[in-house]
Design an enzyme around this catalytic site. Sequence first.
Site, PDB file in Angstrom:
ATOM      1  N   ASP A  11       0.872  -1.178   0.000  1.00 17.35           N
ATOM      2  CA  ASP A  11       0.000   0.000   0.000  1.00 17.35           C
ATOM      3  C   ASP A  11       0.907   1.226   0.000  1.00 17.35           C
ATOM      4  OD1 ASP A  11      -2.349   1.656   0.349  1.00 17.35           O
ATOM      5  OD2 ASP A  11      -1.787   1.873   2.445  1.00 17.35           O
ATOM      6  N   SER A  12       0.329   2.376  -0.233  1.00 16.77           N
ATOM      7  CA  SER A  12       1.102   3.615  -0.154  1.00 16.77           C
ATOM      8  C   SER A  12       1.560   3.890   1.283  1.00 16.77           C
ATOM      9  CB  SER A  12       0.245   4.776  -0.643  1.00 16.77           C
ATOM     10  OG  SER A  12      -0.963   4.820   0.081  1.00 16.77           O
ATOM     11  N   CYS A  74      -4.118  -1.247  -1.946  1.00 11.40           N
ATOM     12  CA  CYS A  74      -4.274   0.196  -2.085  1.00 11.40           C
ATOM     13  C   CYS A  74      -5.248   0.428  -3.238  1.00 11.40           C
ATOM     14  CB  CYS A  74      -2.911   0.812  -2.409  1.00 11.40           C
ATOM     15  SG  CYS A  74      -2.969   2.567  -2.836  1.00 11.40           S
ATOM     16  N   GLU A 154      -5.074   9.216   9.486  1.00 11.89           N
ATOM     17  CA  GLU A 154      -3.694   9.050   9.987  1.00 11.89           C
ATOM     18  C   GLU A 154      -3.512   9.761  11.324  1.00 11.89           C
ATOM     19  OE1 GLU A 154      -0.393   8.829   7.627  1.00 11.89           O
ATOM     20  OE2 GLU A 154      -1.469   7.309   6.464  1.00 11.89           O
ATOM     21  N   CYS A 194     -11.235   3.602  -0.463  1.00 10.08           N
ATOM     22  CA  CYS A 194      -9.895   4.011  -0.033  1.00 10.08           C
ATOM     23  C   CYS A 194      -9.598   3.278   1.262  1.00 10.08           C
ATOM     24  CB  CYS A 194      -9.851   5.526   0.190  1.00 10.08           C
ATOM     25  SG  CYS A 194      -8.298   6.084   0.926  1.00 10.08           S
ATOM     26  N   HIS A 196      -8.069   4.066   3.855  1.00  5.90           N
ATOM     27  CA  HIS A 196      -8.153   4.828   5.101  1.00  5.90           C
ATOM     28  C   HIS A 196      -9.590   5.035   5.587  1.00  5.90           C
ATOM     29  CE1 HIS A 196      -4.005   5.701   4.199  1.00  5.90           C
ATOM     30  NE2 HIS A 196      -3.875   6.508   5.238  1.00  5.90           N
TER      31      HIS A 196
HETATM   32  N1  DGL Z   1      -3.991   3.804   0.138  1.00  9.25           N
HETATM   33  C1  DGL Z   1      -4.622   4.840  -0.639  1.00  9.25           C
HETATM   34  C2  DGL Z   1      -5.874   4.287  -1.293  1.00  9.25           C
HETATM   35  O1  DGL Z   1      -6.446   3.312  -0.866  1.00  9.25           O
HETATM   36  C3  DGL Z   1      -4.977   6.044   0.210  1.00  9.25           C
HETATM   37  C4  DGL Z   1      -3.795   6.855   0.667  1.00  9.25           C
HETATM   38  C5  DGL Z   1      -3.054   7.531  -0.460  1.00  9.25           C
HETATM   39  O2  DGL Z   1      -3.591   8.459  -1.091  1.00  9.25           O
HETATM   40  O3  DGL Z   1      -1.935   7.115  -0.713  1.00  9.25           O
HETATM   41  O4  DGL Z   1      -6.319   4.847  -2.266  1.00  9.25           O
END
Ligand code: DGL
Length: 276
Positions: A11-12, A74, A154, A194, A196
């Site tokens: 993931d990011s 992600c 976060e 997403c 998050h």
């Molecule tokens: N993990 C990213 C997503 O699910 C969200 C966070 C980001 O923008 O990197 O799209």
Amino acid sequence: MPNNLPIGMFDSGVGGLTVLKAVRQLMPCENILYLGDTARLPYGSKSARTVSQYAVQCAAELVRRDIKLLVVACNTASAVALDSLRAAYPDLPVIGVVEPGAEAACAASSNGHIAVIATESTIAGGAYQRAIHARLPGASITGHPCPLFVPLAEEGWTEGPIAEAIAARYLDPIFNPASGTGSDEPPDVLVLGCTHFPLLAPAIKHVAAPGTAIVDSAATTARAVRQVLADRNLVRSNGCGSSVYLTTDDVPRFARTGTRFLGTPIAEADVELVDL
Ligand code: DGL
């Protein structure tokens, strides 16, 4: 391929740990190797070209360490890079989170009106819209970027007046069409597109129309992983599975924020700093 090899996930940042949590709940015996590219977060405000490059680098790091399956945990990376990753690793099963999320949304909708909230890049690319239409051709879909939800999650500001005010600003046009751009009948499903956003579910529920089904892809992705492992005879069915973490920036921060997303403690000793 030995079934003791880990499932690789990236993931990011720490958001994909919501997917890891669902995979762990369903498959406690599996070893998992998770990479959070925290040095380059957010992906959601970057171009498809840049996110694809990052995704290929993350996948290469995991493949180099030997994995039996790759989960793109992600939404943004799944939305823009899944095809490139499958082409790069034709022998490795690669599972993204968009298709399972679309599957769950279609199963939950009675009136065919589905709203998707995600990062800017995920909404702009239209991957959810395409995946939902492929399953439910008559569906009416609205997509809304909600980028501020990422830093809120976060920061741990997931409930209370600030989270609810931001949720209302984003979601009112969907659930109160007179004040914005939504269609006449409100959607009966809201997809959290997403990683998050599940943390903000209480604030989102507070604002969404009563009875709206809130769908995220973590549980459906976990079921898809289990199915693919079973089909390929790759299930690890005994012992207690390990979780090992890689991050591209700041191990203590990864352990601290990751603990909140995972819901169980992450020890700094289990996190390795890597350069991609
Ligand atoms: N993990 C990213 C997503 O699910 C969200 C966070 C980001 O923008 O990197 O799209």
